[in-house]
Design an enzyme around this catalytic site. Structure first.
Site, PDB file in Angstrom:
ATOM      1  N   PHE A 149       0.811  -1.222   0.000  1.00 40.83           N
ATOM      2  CA  PHE A 149       0.000   0.000   0.000  1.00 40.83           C
ATOM      3  C   PHE A 149       0.836   1.260   0.000  1.00 40.83           C
ATOM      4  O   PHE A 149       0.377   2.314  -0.438  1.00 40.83           O
ATOM      5  CB  PHE A 149      -0.924   0.018   1.235  1.00 40.83           C
ATOM      6  CG  PHE A 149      -0.202   0.309   2.525  1.00 40.83           C
ATOM      7  CD1 PHE A 149       0.015   1.616   2.945  1.00 40.83           C
ATOM      8  CD2 PHE A 149       0.280  -0.721   3.319  1.00 40.83           C
ATOM      9  CE1 PHE A 149       0.689   1.886   4.128  1.00 40.83           C
ATOM     10  CE2 PHE A 149       0.960  -0.466   4.496  1.00 40.83           C
ATOM     11  CZ  PHE A 149       1.171   0.841   4.906  1.00 40.83           C
ATOM     12  N   LYS A 173      -1.036  -7.914  -8.555  1.00 44.37           N
ATOM     13  CA  LYS A 173      -1.979  -7.937  -7.439  1.00 44.37           C
ATOM     14  C   LYS A 173      -1.565  -6.807  -6.499  1.00 44.37           C
ATOM     15  O   LYS A 173      -0.730  -6.963  -5.628  1.00 44.37           O
ATOM     16  CB  LYS A 173      -1.929  -9.290  -6.723  1.00 44.37           C
ATOM     17  CG  LYS A 173      -3.219  -9.680  -5.962  1.00 44.37           C
ATOM     18  CD  LYS A 173      -3.639  -8.710  -4.878  1.00 44.37           C
ATOM     19  CE  LYS A 173      -2.767  -8.809  -3.647  1.00 44.37           C
ATOM     20  NZ  LYS A 173      -3.257  -7.868  -2.559  1.00 44.37           N
ATOM     21  N   GLU A 176      -5.081  -3.879  -1.763  1.00 44.34           N
ATOM     22  CA  GLU A 176      -6.513  -3.560  -1.804  1.00 44.34           C
ATOM     23  C   GLU A 176      -6.830  -2.281  -1.035  1.00 44.34           C
ATOM     24  O   GLU A 176      -7.967  -1.793  -1.093  1.00 44.34           O
ATOM     25  CB  GLU A 176      -7.335  -4.730  -1.267  1.00 44.34           C
ATOM     26  CG  GLU A 176      -7.118  -5.078   0.197  1.00 44.34           C
ATOM     27  CD  GLU A 176      -5.954  -6.022   0.442  1.00 44.34           C
ATOM     28  OE1 GLU A 176      -5.940  -6.690   1.498  1.00 44.34           O
ATOM     29  OE2 GLU A 176      -5.038  -6.082  -0.408  1.00 44.34           O
ATOM     30  N   ARG A 177      -5.841  -1.724  -0.325  1.00 43.91           N
ATOM     31  CA  ARG A 177      -6.100  -0.488   0.438  1.00 43.91           C
ATOM     32  C   ARG A 177      -6.116   0.759  -0.446  1.00 43.91           C
ATOM     33  O   ARG A 177      -6.776   1.734  -0.124  1.00 43.91           O
ATOM     34  CB  ARG A 177      -5.053  -0.331   1.543  1.00 43.91           C
ATOM     35  CG  ARG A 177      -5.084  -1.451   2.575  1.00 43.91           C
ATOM     36  CD  ARG A 177      -3.946  -1.322   3.556  1.00 43.91           C
ATOM     37  NE  ARG A 177      -3.895  -2.454   4.473  1.00 43.91           N
ATOM     38  CZ  ARG A 177      -2.921  -2.668   5.343  1.00 43.91           C
ATOM     39  NH1 ARG A 177      -1.904  -1.805   5.408  1.00 43.91           N
ATOM     40  NH2 ARG A 177      -2.935  -3.715   6.135  1.00 43.91           N
ATOM     41  N   SER A 226       5.692  -6.856   4.372  1.00 42.52           N
ATOM     42  CA  SER A 226       6.273  -7.164   5.677  1.00 42.52           C
ATOM     43  C   SER A 226       7.101  -8.442   5.591  1.00 42.52           C
ATOM     44  O   SER A 226       6.880  -9.295   4.726  1.00 42.52           O
ATOM     45  CB  SER A 226       5.169  -7.331   6.724  1.00 42.52           C
ATOM     46  OG  SER A 226       4.432  -8.515   6.480  1.00 42.52           O
ATOM     47  N   CYS A 281       9.740   1.805   3.637  1.00 46.99           N
ATOM     48  CA  CYS A 281      10.713   0.782   4.027  1.00 46.99           C
ATOM     49  C   CYS A 281      12.119   1.347   4.112  1.00 46.99           C
ATOM     50  O   CYS A 281      13.008   0.721   4.683  1.00 46.99           O
ATOM     51  CB  CYS A 281      10.666  -0.397   3.065  1.00 46.99           C
ATOM     52  SG  CYS A 281      11.274  -0.020   1.413  1.00 46.99           S
ATOM     53  N   GLU A 384       9.661  -3.064  13.384  1.00 48.74           N
ATOM     54  CA  GLU A 384       9.384  -1.992  12.440  1.00 48.74           C
ATOM     55  C   GLU A 384       8.058  -1.335  12.837  1.00 48.74           C
ATOM     56  O   GLU A 384       7.010  -1.983  12.868  1.00 48.74           O
ATOM     57  CB  GLU A 384       9.283  -2.543  11.019  1.00 48.74           C
ATOM     58  CG  GLU A 384       9.066  -1.472   9.965  1.00 48.74           C
ATOM     59  CD  GLU A 384       9.021  -2.037   8.557  1.00 48.74           C
ATOM     60  OE1 GLU A 384       9.536  -1.385   7.638  1.00 48.74           O
ATOM     61  OE2 GLU A 384       8.463  -3.144   8.378  1.00 48.74           O
TER      62      GLU A 384
END
Length: 499
Positions: A149, A173, A176-177, A226, A281, A384
């Site tokens: 996202f 893919k 979806e957020r 993640s 990140c 994190e």
């Protein structure tokens, strides 16, 4: 309510699974759209169509594929503001930051225009009597990308650009957020001349991810997210015989030496630690000043800078420093980690827990936090946080500071601020981290170098973009060819060495 579907075979389609997810406005907390979540059957059908379309695309010469990328660059520049506005509305990052998101992805597409150079093989003439040997780099077929996202334009572009330029079909893919920008990019690629079915954008959740991992036609998968999910995708994808590259979490340290320009270091820390609400990140989340005098002077400079940060919605103007985090759950997790730091004994120098923005009380805003006297055993140091929280870990010596970065399980990026070239060179050579900044706080390489971390920040042998991307999305075929020139021999039954 806006309904968001998929991009299949060159057009927008509605989902057929009956399942949807909410797309929030992070600034208000309101649901602004519903996105379809694909079933395994929908994903498999998209892959099958892509495989059929790929045959002709893979046979298209690289120069023609490069021309599609060239036109794609023009179209992205044409629609830059439109893309950035859609990105900000779903992700929450500021408008200038959203444009930067698109721009850093665009730079990889620019690099892909010259893909023909990266796809050349090797040739050896006269390897033996009348024998030539050569290699070819050929597309894999169908590849897939599972993207996060926090960079809904940049990372899909990092994945799709090299994969498509190398002659593959690609299944994207996205998160979806914030699904709108990837669909907009797909439409621009079609306008640029990409044949139908070569890029399929399939929105979904774990069901779609597992369908990608288990689909026998998908040959390669690129993932960013993640570390636990990266490990899952890497293990399952490799077990299914796929080529997999996964990029996970980070805990990026910035070492500040006593000889550093502390004003420069403080400015760098504020931008790298709080930009995009810390949802990067490559964000700097740990400051490591060497010596108490350096630490005290650094904190003294950081506090007023942090307290002046302007937090607000992207619609509030280009002087907003950062916006909300992506979901209510993300906000709750950040604040929980802040409380754990206090409970563990860290000193909360700047407390953003009570931050509230008038008119946006239901939004997912998190105020800036600054910790001092953090230690390596604390949860806020080990995990994190992915939020606007900067931890200060004091080191007595350079060696102690270096050890902190080297001992942490993550190894995505790190930086050192110093005026001493010998120290900087020693740091760059010794630290076991993938991307290093010397007086540069966020050392993200440009498109013609590769991006990738070490340790639990990366799984797989090849990095993103740059030359590694074309190695990842192609396989090598080596040909030994003999055209006899006056040499006539009978059958050979032994494995002869080349004369």
């Amino acid at each position: 309510m806006k309904e968001i579907g998929h991009w299949i075979n060159g057009k927008s389609v509605t989902g057929s699974s009956g399942r949807t997810a909410s797309v929030f406005n992070p600034a208000t907390g309101e649901v602004q759209a519903r996105v379809a979540l694909a079933s395994k059957a929908e994903l498999d059908a998209a892959v099958a169509d892509a495989a059929r379309a790929q045959v002709a695309w893979g046979a298209t010469n690289p120069q023609k594929r490069g021309r599609v990328m060239m036109e794609f660059v023009r179209l992205i520049n044409r629609d830059m503001d439109k893309l950035a506005a859609a990105l900000s509305a779903e992700h929450g990052k500021t408008f200038p930051d959203a444009k930067g998101d698109v721009q850093r992805g665009l730079e990889v597409i620019e690099y892909c225009i010259g893909a023909a150079q990266m796809l050349k093989g090797e040739f050896t003439d006269s390897a033996g009597p009348g024998i030539d040997m050569y290699s070819m780099r050929q597309p894999l077929g169908v590849a897939a990308g599972i993207t996060p996202f926090n960079f809904p334009a940049m990372i899909p572009l990092w994945k799709m650009g090299p994969a498509l330029s190398a002659g593959n079909a690609f299944i994207l893919k996205p998160s979806e957020r914030d699904p709108s920008v990837p669909l907009m990019l797909a439409a621009l690629l079609q306008e640029a001349g990409l044949p139908d079915g070569i890029l399929q954008v399939v929105n979904g959740d774990k069901d779609a991810v597992d369908a990608i991992l288990d689909n026998e036609t998908v040959q390669a998968i690129g993932f960013v997210g993640s570390t636990p999910i990266a490990q899952y995708i890497y293990a399952r994808g490799c077990a299914n015989g796929k080529r997999v590259q996964c990029f996970g979490g980070a805990k990026n340290h910035m070492i500040i030496m006593p000889d550093a320009d502390l004003d420069q270091a403080a400015d760098a820390l504020v931008g790298a630690g709080y930009g995009a609400a810390g949802e990067r990140c490559m964000a700097i989340s740990v400051a490591v000043p060497v010596g108490d005098a350096t630490a005290d002077a650094l904190i003294e400079r950081l506090v007023p800078r942090i307290e002046k940060l302007k937090v607000g919605p992207w619609t509030a103007g280009n002087d907003v420093d950062y916006g909300p985090v992506v979901t209510a759950a993300a906000k709750a997790n950040i604040l929980r980690l802040v409380e754990s730091g206090i409970a563990a004994g860290a000193k909360l120098v700047v407390d953003g827990r009570k931050f509230a923005l008038q008119g946006y009380e239901d939004g997912f805003f998190v105020g800036p936090h600054l910790f001092d006297h953090v230690t390596a055993d604390m949860e806020i140091y080990r995990k994190e946080i992915f939020g606007p929280v900067l931890s200060t870990v004091r080191a007595k010596t350079y060696e102690e500071a270096l050890k902190l970065a080297m001992d942490h399980e993550y190894g995505n990026g790190t930086a050192i601020f110093t005026r001493d070239g010998d120290t900087a060179r020693d740091f760059a050579n010794r630290v076991n981290v993938g991307m290093i900044g010397i007086n540069v706080p966020i050392p993200v390489p440009l498109a013609y170098h590769t991006f990738g971390g070490w340790k639990k920040s990366s799984f797989g042998d090849l990095n993103q973009h740059g030359p590694d991307a074309f190695r990842f999305y192609t396989r090598t075929k080596t040909i030994t060819s003999r055209w006899p020139s006056g040499i006539k021999e009978g059958s050979a039954f032994n494995f002869k060495a080349m004369d």
